[in-house]
Scaffold this motif. Structure first.
Motif, mmCIF file in Angstrom:
data_model
loop_
_atom_site.group_PDB
_atom_site.id
_atom_site.type_symbol
_atom_site.label_atom_id
_atom_site.label_comp_id
_atom_site.label_asym_id
_atom_site.label_seq_id
_atom_site.Cartn_x
_atom_site.Cartn_y
_atom_site.Cartn_z
ATOM 1 N N UNK A 1 -8.947 -3.014 6.275
ATOM 2 C CA UNK A 1 -9.196 -1.684 6.102
ATOM 3 C C UNK A 1 -8.516 -0.926 7.125
ATOM 4 N N UNK A 2 -8.766 -1.348 8.278
ATOM 5 C CA UNK A 2 -8.407 -0.722 9.642
ATOM 6 C C UNK A 2 -6.757 -0.460 9.840
ATOM 7 N N UNK A 3 -6.173 -1.520 9.325
ATOM 8 C CA UNK A 3 -4.649 -1.602 9.182
ATOM 9 C C UNK A 3 -4.247 -0.369 8.392
ATOM 10 N N UNK A 4 -4.806 -0.335 7.198
ATOM 11 C CA UNK A 4 -4.508 0.564 6.106
ATOM 12 C C UNK A 4 -4.925 2.329 6.642
ATOM 13 N N UNK A 5 -6.207 2.106 7.262
ATOM 14 C CA UNK A 5 -6.659 3.636 7.736
ATOM 15 C C UNK A 5 -5.678 4.068 8.930
ATOM 16 N N UNK A 6 -5.276 3.026 9.791
ATOM 17 C CA UNK A 6 -4.336 3.590 10.582
ATOM 18 C C UNK A 6 -3.181 3.763 10.176
ATOM 19 N N UNK A 7 -2.428 3.154 9.117
ATOM 20 C CA UNK A 7 -1.184 3.674 8.938
ATOM 21 C C UNK A 7 -1.169 4.936 8.024
ATOM 22 N N UNK A 8 -2.141 5.073 7.106
ATOM 23 C CA UNK A 8 -2.545 6.222 6.524
ATOM 24 C C UNK A 8 -2.606 7.372 7.347
ATOM 25 N N UNK A 9 -3.559 7.379 8.393
ATOM 26 C CA UNK A 9 -3.969 8.408 9.141
ATOM 27 C C UNK A 9 -2.595 9.055 10.015
ATOM 28 N N UNK B 1 5.686 4.754 10.918
ATOM 29 C CA UNK B 1 5.043 4.404 9.825
ATOM 30 C C UNK B 1 6.099 4.555 8.574
ATOM 31 N N UNK B 2 6.004 3.920 7.517
ATOM 32 C CA UNK B 2 6.943 4.113 6.522
ATOM 33 C C UNK B 2 7.589 5.544 6.353
ATOM 34 N N UNK B 3 6.574 6.261 6.284
ATOM 35 C CA UNK B 3 6.922 7.655 5.705
ATOM 36 C C UNK B 3 7.770 8.239 6.782
ATOM 37 N N UNK B 4 7.564 8.128 8.339
ATOM 38 C CA UNK B 4 8.559 8.237 9.254
ATOM 39 C C UNK B 4 9.917 7.686 9.134
ATOM 40 N N UNK B 5 9.925 6.472 8.861
ATOM 41 C CA UNK B 5 11.143 5.774 8.760
ATOM 42 C C UNK B 5 11.966 6.262 7.574
ATOM 43 N N UNK B 6 11.463 6.529 6.548
ATOM 44 C CA UNK B 6 12.103 7.002 5.135
ATOM 45 C C UNK B 6 12.644 8.318 5.569
ATOM 46 N N UNK B 7 11.962 9.392 6.164
ATOM 47 C CA UNK B 7 12.263 10.553 6.390
ATOM 48 C C UNK B 7 13.600 10.408 7.565
ATOM 49 N N UNK B 8 13.297 9.818 8.794
ATOM 50 C CA UNK B 8 14.334 10.047 9.764
ATOM 51 C C UNK B 8 15.510 9.268 9.342
ATOM 52 N N UNK B 9 15.170 7.980 8.640
ATOM 53 C CA UNK B 9 16.668 7.355 8.263
ATOM 54 C C UNK B 9 17.446 7.973 7.243
ATOM 55 N N UNK B 10 16.707 8.698 6.481
ATOM 56 C CA UNK B 10 17.472 9.455 5.443
ATOM 57 C C UNK B 10 18.456 10.405 6.131
ATOM 58 N N UNK C 1 0.826 -1.283 0.042
ATOM 59 C CA UNK C 1 -0.004 0.101 -0.006
ATOM 60 C C UNK C 1 0.787 1.409 -0.026
ATOM 61 N N UNK C 2 2.061 1.250 0.720
ATOM 62 C CA UNK C 2 2.713 2.461 1.121
ATOM 63 C C UNK C 2 3.459 2.618 -0.521
#
Lengths: 299, 299
Positions: A249-257, B181-190, A216-217
């Protein structure tokens, strides 16, 4: 406004594989709970032969119940022309046509070749124009097939090109058996988005091997805005052995939010819907968030 | 040559939270199975007070057993100077020092402030130079803390800068409670990789909310080459409520190998090690690959 659109497919993909037929009343309750959590688009059923998928025997009744929910878009999956005729009779506004990326899966799933399948799709797009129906085109096993193994991305791209040319209103790239890696997703979806131009692209994710959120990411990074997931991760494909587990769905919503990607979904109400979805199935649900202790601040 | 290095932490992080103490013999067997699967680096134990973590009471014996395995690098976690002294006595070559990114977690985990903790770290780096020991510096709760919530990335960056200056041989960024989250990981690790310059950077991943593989992918995209995971996903931190579940080594190896990222690990033997690891714990293992039906062609 939300940044992404989430299509919950739990009433269809989530339940179609269940050995015990879930009552129309319970399906309606699941849909109602999803609507309450502010999910704006739901794949509610499929017009498939009841001998092939007994769970979907009440497709007409389910779609009739859906008419109560104003402002929500409902989709029904159709595997063939017969399904399309039933969808017309049921007076529904959006159908999701499925073609597989591999011949073997297409035969097992739909009983015809990809070309035959595609010829039917072109016919239904033409008919749907007159009826003011939306027709989506989903490509099953876009990354890997339980019968043919790895899928050549060129096959998927070719199908996307043909679907755009035929006039699909949306194209769905499905990882039916949860085998895609984020690298594959990013590469294929970037190319799909380019080929599709203005046609909206959805990704349909399974979490069989735990790669659902990674994919998803990767899809988000590639530019995808539409995600198909299932409350509580219930689901699987009856014609894809070992495919158990849609992305929850809830895992995706959690990660996205938590990433700052707005879904506009009420998380607490979604968890309630997920719990109800899980209660309808015989399998252990795959969603992770529900397994985590509640800890206010980090929710 | 492998493209990434995987440090399996199951004998330490995997077992430390278990209510029943696992025998030294079984720990040795787990280590042996990991070695057979070609895991080249293993965090084998921690020199922590047995009253705080009873599972690690046999740290000396475990490290002694490890000496049998030639060509494998073994690491022991140390929380304080006392642990360091025990590590010296045990004549081991690499220790992993832990400091948390938040004061509250540091107090709960180590019983002192971050500054006090850091002053001790500087001392052990100096001593370790004379002893020809490697000293790694791990930053717990780098993304989120069960007590303080979201963690400001600036705190982590500041600790990385101080650890580099002090002479850490490797720096580990730990998502102790599986909240990143992957967004945090990517940003912090860079940013971490930039600040750390030539100091190797590892990421320590948990899969509590199913984001483990997404975060591994994001870290790989950021340029990280060292990953800390646990066979079968066993583990959790006794001082981090709800932290259950490291990222499963086999899930990471599966994803990486399918992405063309070489790990040099024997997957079948790793699965055997994972099964054994799971058998030592009282929790349901979180690894996904093992739950999937074997289907030759797509493995």
């Amino acid at each position: 406004m939300s940044d992404v659109q989430i299509i919950d497919v739990s009433p269809r993909d989530g339940l179609q594989n269940e050995p015990v037929v879930v009552s129309t009343e319970k399906k309606k309750k699941l849909i109602e709970m999803l609507v309450r959590s502010n999910v704006k688009k739901i794949e509610a059923t499929s017009f498939v032969h009841p001998r092939k998928v007994p769970q979907m025997v009440d497709a007409e009744q389910v779609m009739k119940q859906c008419k109560e929910f104003a402002g929500i878009e409902f989709v029904a999956l159709i595997p063939n022309l017969k399904g399309f005729q039933r969808a017309i009779q049921a007076n529904i506004s959006e159908v999701n046509w499925v073609t597989a990326a591999t011949e073997t899966f297409n035969y097992k799933n739909i009983g015809m070749s990809i070309d035959e399948n595609f010829a039917q799709f072109k016919r239904i797009v033409q008919e749907s124009r007159i009826l003011n129906m939306k027709v989506c085109f989903s490509i099953a096993v876009s990354f890997g097939c339980p019968y043919e193994g790895e899928v050549n991305p060129a096959k998927v791209i070719s199908l996307v090109e043909r679907a755009v040319e035929a006039g699909a209103d949306r194209i769905g790239i499905a990882d039916t058996i949860g085998i895609a890696t984020p690298k594959q997703v990013k590469r294929l979806l970037a190319e799909v988005l380019q080929v599709a131009q203005s046609t909206p692209i959805a990704i349909h994710l399974h979490d069989t091997r735990g790669m659902g959120l990674a994919n998803a990411y990767a899809a988000l990074e590639a530019g995808v805005k539409i995600f198909e997931t299932s409350a509580s991760g219930i689901g699987g494909c009856p014609f894809a052995p070992g495919a158990a587990g849609n992305l929850a769905t809830e895992d995706l919503v959690y990660m996205f939010e938590r990433m700052g990607v707005k879904t506009e979904i009420d998380f607490e109400k979604l968890l309630e819907a997920a719990d109800f979805a899980a209660s309808l199935t015989s399998n252990q649900p795959l969603g992770r968030i529900r397994q985590v202790e509640k800890r206010g601040s980090l929710r």
